[in-house]
Design an enzyme around this catalytic site. Sequence first.
Site, mmCIF file in Angstrom:
data_model
loop_
_atom_site.group_PDB
_atom_site.id
_atom_site.type_symbol
_atom_site.label_atom_id
_atom_site.label_comp_id
_atom_site.label_asym_id
_atom_site.label_seq_id
_atom_site.Cartn_x
_atom_site.Cartn_y
_atom_site.Cartn_z
ATOM 1 N N LYS A 31 0.831 -1.201 0.000
ATOM 2 C CA LYS A 31 0.000 0.000 0.000
ATOM 3 C C LYS A 31 0.874 1.262 0.000
ATOM 4 C CE LYS A 31 -3.811 -0.367 2.172
ATOM 5 N NZ LYS A 31 -4.279 -0.932 3.417
ATOM 6 N N ARG B 249 -3.211 2.732 8.867
ATOM 7 C CA ARG B 249 -3.463 1.412 8.290
ATOM 8 C C ARG B 249 -2.203 0.578 8.216
ATOM 9 N NH1 ARG B 249 -8.270 2.093 4.692
ATOM 10 N NH2 ARG B 249 -8.547 4.337 4.488
ATOM 11 N N GLY C 162 -7.802 -7.759 5.308
ATOM 12 C CA GLY C 162 -8.618 -7.867 6.514
ATOM 13 C C GLY C 162 -7.948 -8.528 7.709
ATOM 14 N N MET D 67 -5.246 -7.430 9.455
ATOM 15 C CA MET D 67 -4.689 -6.538 10.473
ATOM 16 C C MET D 67 -5.607 -5.341 10.681
ATOM 17 S SD MET D 67 -0.660 -6.794 9.719
ATOM 18 C CE MET D 67 -0.849 -6.592 7.983
ATOM 19 N N ARG E 215 -3.513 -1.327 -7.013
ATOM 20 C CA ARG E 215 -2.690 -2.547 -6.963
ATOM 21 C C ARG E 215 -3.061 -3.413 -8.169
ATOM 22 N NH1 ARG E 215 -5.734 -5.043 -1.654
ATOM 23 N NH2 ARG E 215 -7.806 -4.905 -2.514
ATOM 24 N N HIS F 249 -4.295 -46.067 -10.309
ATOM 25 C CA HIS F 249 -4.927 -46.429 -11.578
ATOM 26 C C HIS F 249 -6.022 -45.425 -11.934
ATOM 27 C CE1 HIS F 249 -7.919 -48.628 -14.022
ATOM 28 N NE2 HIS F 249 -6.835 -49.103 -14.628
ATOM 29 N N SER G 102 13.537 -42.687 -21.695
ATOM 30 C CA SER G 102 12.358 -41.950 -21.277
ATOM 31 C C SER G 102 12.221 -42.162 -19.775
ATOM 32 C CB SER G 102 11.127 -42.478 -22.018
ATOM 33 O OG SER G 102 9.986 -41.800 -21.566
ATOM 34 N N CYS H 165 8.137 -39.341 -19.179
ATOM 35 C CA CYS H 165 6.748 -39.740 -19.425
ATOM 36 C C CYS H 165 5.998 -40.085 -18.146
ATOM 37 C CB CYS H 165 6.680 -40.895 -20.422
ATOM 38 S SG CYS H 165 7.447 -42.396 -19.806
ATOM 39 N N TYR I 246 12.176 -33.665 -24.679
ATOM 40 C CA TYR I 246 10.715 -33.511 -24.665
ATOM 41 C C TYR I 246 10.138 -33.941 -23.323
ATOM 42 C CZ TYR I 246 10.329 -38.598 -25.250
ATOM 43 O OH TYR I 246 10.415 -39.946 -25.073
#
Length: 890
Positions: free
Chosen positions: A26, A96, A105, A107, A352, A468, A778, A845, A865
């Site tokens: 803030k 604040r 909310g 504090m 913000r 599974h 793989s 994979c 990949y």
Amino acid sequence: MTKWVYTFGNGKAEGRADMKNLLGGKGANLAEMSNLGIAVPAGFTITTEVCTYYYDNGKTYPKELVDQVVTALAEVEESMGAGFGRADNPLLVSVRSGARASMPGMMDTVLNLGLNDATVQGLIERSGDARFAYDSYRRFIQMYSDVVLGVDHYHFEEILEAHKEDKGYTLDTELGADDWKQLVVLFKARVQEELGEPFPEDPEAQLWGAVGAVFGSWMNQRAITYRRLHEIPAAWGTAVTVQAMVFGNMGEDCATGVCFSRDPSTGENVFYGEYLVNAQGEDVVAGIRTPQQISIAGKEKNQSTLPSMEEVMPGLYKELVETRDKLEAHYSDMQDMEFTIQGGKLWMLQTRNGKRTAPAALRIAVDMAKQGIITTDEAILRIEPEALDQLLHPMLDPKAERTVLTRGLPASPGAASGAVVFNAKTAEDKAKNGQAVILVRIETSPEDIGGMHAARGILTTRGGMTSHAAVVARGMGRPCVAGAGEVRVDYKAGTLTVGSTVVKEGDWVTLDGANGEVMLGEVPTIQPELTGDFGALMEWADAKRTMKVRTNAETPEDAETARRFGCEGIGLCRTEHMFFDAKRIINMRRMILAQDEAGRRAALADLLPYQREDFISLFRIMVGLPVTIRLLDPPLHEFLPHTDAEIADVAKAAGVEPEQVRHRASVLAESNPMLGHRGCRLGITYPEIYEMQARAIFEAAIAVSKDEGAEPPLPEIMIPLVATKRELDMLKAVIDATAKAVFAEQGTTVEYIVGTMIELPRAALRGGAIAETAHFFSFGTNDLTQTTLGMSRDDSGPFLEVYRAKGVYERDPFASLDVEGVGELVQIAAERGRATRPDLKLGICGEHGGDPHSIAFCQSVGLDYVSCSPYRVPIARLAAAQAALTQAAK
Ligand code: PEP
Ligand code: MG
């Protein structure tokens, strides 16, 4: 001397937006707005370092603080042309909290500070409104007493209610100046009664009391819990911002509102917001009065009859639009702003980066890149890959009510509602009649596959993220909640029970596979659309990534889905999954249960045509792309018959007595099937199985290569669960011999390569030797995680929850790669393999191939990949692009 206080206002500021750590979100943004020349009420921010000092030094302040605050306050007085505590022209302030990360909310806040019996007179004069002034005063006493003095709200509510009853009022609006004036006296008397001392009249004492209370609230229980949930360290501390009050409730030329620079739910580039004339900020948020739209377009869209700000205050609206444009361009992101108009002057109180839904995030990023506000690289980096999931599956209507029954693991995303059924057959029957069903099982097995497909969603009470049910459901894109441990299933009674709630077969439930919630009844869903923005972002991402994205698929349906989502080949075709179908599983069981090679060969001969047909369709769907086919890897327990009926079916098909089948099944039963007779061990003991599969692959490849104009298929044959080079050598010999035989029979050849999965620690360590035979690795990180951690992928769900809660593993290692441990094995195998064979192809994979965190790791070790289930392909494409961009930036 340390600087503990930073001022802002009047078109200048000592802080900046990038000083969030010191000034809190803030404070930093107020300073930034002030530097931009936007009107913000003047003020100052006491840094987070003071908070840290306060807690490190027995709740005391650094000695220079008082002087610095006095100097800053004098600046604010000058900017605002008013004096703190001056009876004729009082400056009032708000106090604040503001941490680095927003903690909405959590504090405390105090407004209207500086009021006392003398200054209230000045406020009456300045505003010309005694009622307003006394109302502000009593609000201040209430808030200050609650937050700073610890005198609870209810004391004041009680006094107010009694007063209203006395006067015969029902609404607060009926109270006049004299009423509020009397209440101020009563409120202060109550404080004196409760505390044994008077309410502080001295504004300076009020200020220090409020500053102490805000620092104190950093350690209140709410804030501590919030920090724990959001991983915010206590050491960050909060800043305190003291700012001149401006009033939106001082008459008809006053107003207050909140607005977003774009629509936060759709992302549309329209100014969106709500305001109220003659009101305070909390009136907009609290819903006491119906807020009005700021723009005419918003008013029309919401079919509101109340006038918009654009109509009521056209000049100020124009100014607000200009501010919106300025702030959005400056921050290069959608802004969430608060404003107040006092006496016809616009003040900005906060800005913000605004929170937004997934579709809005996508639209905003793409629009902003197209507008040139951000680069396409920034757009790519701005979207949370996981958020794309929301765009690919139906999701629950966020406006709908939900009654949550229990929670399990979010195993496969998407939302689904349907009538509960407890077995696959019923699911299929009911689905055939057009009924929506949710299949509920303790755990699923291959014979449930039809039912899983027929169901809208799947719920299991056991099993983890790679069980599974979870793997198959993700593959199919069916929502699935797995391992819901609180649920008791009684198949006989046809019920599921959670605590005292009983759900019977046919009752409706709803699953949210994205967060694991199970809800009673039907919660409406909405169907997301893949818009042009999605395509644009994916195109930009594809241009940046260096890793390919393949899919794990074995059915034509899955393969087609994955191609629609942009996969670049198949990275894992689990051939055992191709036998789940009822017609095939019988021959598969016959093969497994055969007494000898002849029996196996007979069953295999019946399986061959199915295999060939399946491969033909996969090759056709993946034309021109590589297809990695993994030879059989069935954990035997998934395929053995259990019931008498299943045993009788197999016996009949094999032409033997049921007793023989039962006996053979008991011989084959294993107590630890995940480490048992599976993977290449099956190929080593029964080479005829892999021989049949290799034949099916080659015959299919040759058939497809004869398609008109088609590029020839690119089969990559993969051996599972290899531990030693010797295993791979023996099995490659079987494949090569089969190739030779088929090529001779057909008088033609096709290209193919043979490689291996790396899913055992021994294989990773011996990567150098194994790469002498293998053309690709793989990484099967499901098994590699299981075997490295020594935790069963099927059974670890319940205790892994505790492990995660206690921070032993930060994330579920079966969902997000354990980079430290399993990752090191991957790295070792990659390095040793490539040292032997520089062009060794490397991929992943396991389920981790679709997890953004794991994908970043794959990029760092140089994999070629990743392969993942079809619905995760877009997520992996985006995550791979982000990983490449992040790596390039290093
Ligand atoms: C693995 O182990 O990571 C893998 C992909 O194989 P499966 O899940 O079929 O064991
Ligand atoms: Mg495996």
